[in-house]
Design an enzyme around this catalytic site. Structure first.
Site, PDB file in Angstrom:
ATOM      1  N   TYR A  34      -8.241 -21.316  46.368  1.00 15.31           N
ATOM      2  CA  TYR A  34      -8.886 -21.250  47.684  1.00 15.31           C
ATOM      3  C   TYR A  34      -7.967 -20.560  48.696  1.00 15.31           C
ATOM      4  O   TYR A  34      -8.358 -19.584  49.328  1.00 15.31           O
ATOM      5  CB  TYR A  34      -9.212 -22.670  48.135  1.00 15.31           C
ATOM      6  CG  TYR A  34      -9.955 -22.775  49.452  1.00 15.31           C
ATOM      7  CD1 TYR A  34     -11.304 -22.424  49.546  1.00 15.31           C
ATOM      8  CD2 TYR A  34      -9.324 -23.245  50.604  1.00 15.31           C
ATOM      9  CE1 TYR A  34     -11.988 -22.548  50.758  1.00 15.31           C
ATOM     10  CE2 TYR A  34     -10.006 -23.369  51.814  1.00 15.31           C
ATOM     11  CZ  TYR A  34     -11.340 -23.022  51.881  1.00 15.31           C
ATOM     12  OH  TYR A  34     -12.015 -23.144  53.078  1.00 15.31           O
ATOM     13  N   ASP A  35      -6.725 -21.060  48.782  1.00 13.66           N
ATOM     14  CA  ASP A  35      -5.805 -20.547  49.809  1.00 13.66           C
ATOM     15  C   ASP A  35      -5.517 -19.053  49.606  1.00 13.66           C
ATOM     16  O   ASP A  35      -5.610 -18.254  50.536  1.00 13.66           O
ATOM     17  CB  ASP A  35      -4.464 -21.294  49.768  1.00 13.66           C
ATOM     18  CG  ASP A  35      -4.611 -22.789  50.020  1.00 13.66           C
ATOM     19  OD1 ASP A  35      -5.754 -23.270  50.068  1.00 13.66           O
ATOM     20  OD2 ASP A  35      -3.584 -23.467  50.157  1.00 13.66           O
ATOM     21  N   ARG A  48      -4.498 -34.221  60.410  1.00 16.25           N
ATOM     22  CA  ARG A  48      -5.467 -33.132  60.511  1.00 16.25           C
ATOM     23  C   ARG A  48      -6.003 -33.152  61.950  1.00 16.25           C
ATOM     24  O   ARG A  48      -5.891 -34.152  62.648  1.00 16.25           O
ATOM     25  CB  ARG A  48      -6.646 -33.312  59.546  1.00 16.25           C
ATOM     26  CG  ARG A  48      -6.308 -33.271  58.050  1.00 16.25           C
ATOM     27  CD  ARG A  48      -5.876 -31.885  57.593  1.00 16.25           C
ATOM     28  NE  ARG A  48      -5.689 -31.798  56.140  1.00 16.25           N
ATOM     29  CZ  ARG A  48      -4.560 -32.105  55.508  1.00 16.25           C
ATOM     30  NH1 ARG A  48      -3.496 -32.538  56.169  1.00 16.25           N
ATOM     31  NH2 ARG A  48      -4.492 -31.968  54.185  1.00 16.25           N
ATOM     32  N   LYS A 108      -8.602 -16.819  50.095  1.00 18.14           N
ATOM     33  CA  LYS A 108      -8.896 -16.577  51.515  1.00 18.14           C
ATOM     34  C   LYS A 108      -7.861 -15.639  52.138  1.00 18.14           C
ATOM     35  O   LYS A 108      -8.172 -14.889  53.061  1.00 18.14           O
ATOM     36  CB  LYS A 108      -8.919 -17.910  52.266  1.00 18.14           C
ATOM     37  CG  LYS A 108     -10.133 -18.778  51.946  1.00 18.14           C
ATOM     38  CD  LYS A 108     -11.380 -18.245  52.623  1.00 18.14           C
ATOM     39  CE  LYS A 108     -12.546 -19.195  52.484  1.00 18.14           C
ATOM     40  NZ  LYS A 108     -13.745 -18.722  53.191  1.00 18.14           N
ATOM     41  N   ARG A 160      -1.330 -30.633  60.284  1.00 16.48           N
ATOM     42  CA  ARG A 160      -2.125 -29.454  60.630  1.00 16.48           C
ATOM     43  C   ARG A 160      -2.690 -29.624  62.039  1.00 16.48           C
ATOM     44  O   ARG A 160      -3.332 -30.621  62.345  1.00 16.48           O
ATOM     45  CB  ARG A 160      -3.272 -29.291  59.640  1.00 16.48           C
ATOM     46  CG  ARG A 160      -4.065 -28.031  59.872  1.00 16.48           C
ATOM     47  CD  ARG A 160      -5.187 -27.893  58.899  1.00 16.48           C
ATOM     48  NE  ARG A 160      -4.745 -27.594  57.568  1.00 16.48           N
ATOM     49  CZ  ARG A 160      -5.469 -27.877  56.484  1.00 16.48           C
ATOM     50  NH1 ARG A 160      -6.625 -28.495  56.603  1.00 16.48           N
ATOM     51  NH2 ARG A 160      -5.027 -27.546  55.289  1.00 16.48           N
TER      52      ARG A 160
END
Ligand code: NAD
Ligand code: UDP
Length: 312
Positions: free
Chosen positions: A144-145, A210, A148, A275
């Protein structure tokens, strides 16, 4: 009015985007392969004369006459994007190539739904767009990372080489109605567990953080970025209020009035420790900031899941 393609339009964010664009009077084509999205998310739009559905996999090229493209197709939850890691990276990379090729051919403006995951497990806090990230290239989240990250590279190379009119939006954790209750994301997991009176499953000790953005705020930002002339981004979009995962669990228990207990289990590998978006660029370039307070957005999401569970 525009003719707009929304890839991943039957998913959580895509369905809210289609809804807003249809209500604003645009002609909207919703493209999806229904991997994580579903027709239920957009069934209320089916009778609109300015809405069309296209079952298609974005790893395969497509030709449609549009002047705007929002590329949202990609599973976004760790459970779903790790289910078939090779397919996830194909969706990000080949999906970006196919959408950019289309944008080049029909001269459409194109916006990429990128992600805070491109920062990996960040060593700079809060994260600014100028930070290049700390991503494991061979871990379980890499499909995914890195997918992207390559998509962002493709966007900027098509812009430099072919003058494609791009917008890149780095989305931080977003929540709200129509999240898929089975995709394992923290907000939907905790709400469903709380409503069912089951244990709330914190991974690790819950000290990881988060920052949660309500979906309506995110859609405002996506549309404003698309409409902004002469601004490619990348731009962070998210809510800077940072919470630990344990705090989130406690808020959800309080808002639902649930008797659920919190239990801790194993932290998945490469789980980012902290994050938080720095949104100064979004504030200055788009005059955008989120308006929804976490507790209010969670309350709306809880109401949605109550109705969902009654139907199940
Ligand atoms: P989602 O899983 O609900 O939606 C993704 C949609 O894309 C689904 O409808 C799925 O069926 C579709 N799709 C997947 N692979 C496809 C393919 N090969 N061809 C066609 N359609 C395909 O996820 P979401 O939360 O709505 O995320 C949408 C986009 O936003 C994704 O690109 C994601 O990476 C990005 N994003 C989301 C968040 C978030 O917190 N929700 C954060 C960062 C980035
Ligand atoms: N998480 C958790 N319990 C759950 C689901 C997730 O503690 O039932 C944690 C997860 O380990 C991560 C955070 O919540 O630290 C956010 O997870 P999510 O999958 O929603 O998003 P991402 O990790 O991609 O930001």
């Amino acid at each position: 009015m525009h003719r707009i393609l929304v890839t991943g339009g039957a998913g959580f964010l895509g369905s809210h985007l289609c809804e807003r664009l249809v209500y604003d009077g645009h002609d909207v084509i919703c493209l999806d392969n229904y991997f994580t999205g579903c027709k239920k998310n957009i069934e209320h739009l089916m009778d609109s004369h300015n809405f069309e559905l296209l079952r298609h996999d974005i790893t395969i090229p497509i030709f449609v006459e549009v002047d705007r493209i929002y590329n949202f197709a990609c599973p976004a939850s760790p459970v779903h994007y790790q289910f078939n890691a090779v397919k996830t990276i194909k969706t990000s990379v080949m999906g970006a190539i196919n959408c950019l090729g289309l944008a080049k051919r029909v001269k459409a403006r194109i916006l990429q739904a990128s992600t805070s995951e491109i920062y990996g497990d960040p060593t700079i806090h809060p994260q600014k767009e100028s930070y290049w990230g700390n991503v494991n290239p061979i871990g379980v989240r890499s499909c995914y990372d890195e997918g992207k990250r390559v998509a962002e590279t493709l966007f900027f190379d098509y812009h430099r080489m072919n003058d494609v009119d791009i917008r890149v939006m780095r989305i931080f954790n977003t929540y709200g109605p129509r999240m898929n209750p089975h995709d394992g994301r923290v907000v939907s997991n905790f709400i469903v567990q709380a409503l069912k009176g089951k244990n709330i499953t914190i991974y690790g000790d819950g000290s990881q953080t988060r920052s949660f953005c309500y979906v309506d705020d995110l859609i405002d930002a996506a549309i404003s970025l698309m409409n902004k002339d002469s601004f490619t981004g990348p731009v962070n979009i998210g809510n800077p209020r940072e919470s630990t995962i344990r705090e989130l669990a406690e808020i959800i228990i309080e808002l639902t009035g649930s008797g659920s207990k919190i239990i801790c289990s194993k932290l998945p590998s490469d789980d980012p420790k902290q994050r938080q978006p720095d949104i100064s660029l979004a504030r200055s370039a788009l005059q955008w900031k989120p308006h929804t307070v976490l507790e209010d957005g969670l309350q709306k999401t809880i109401e949605y899941f109550k109705r969902y569970l009654q139907r199940e």
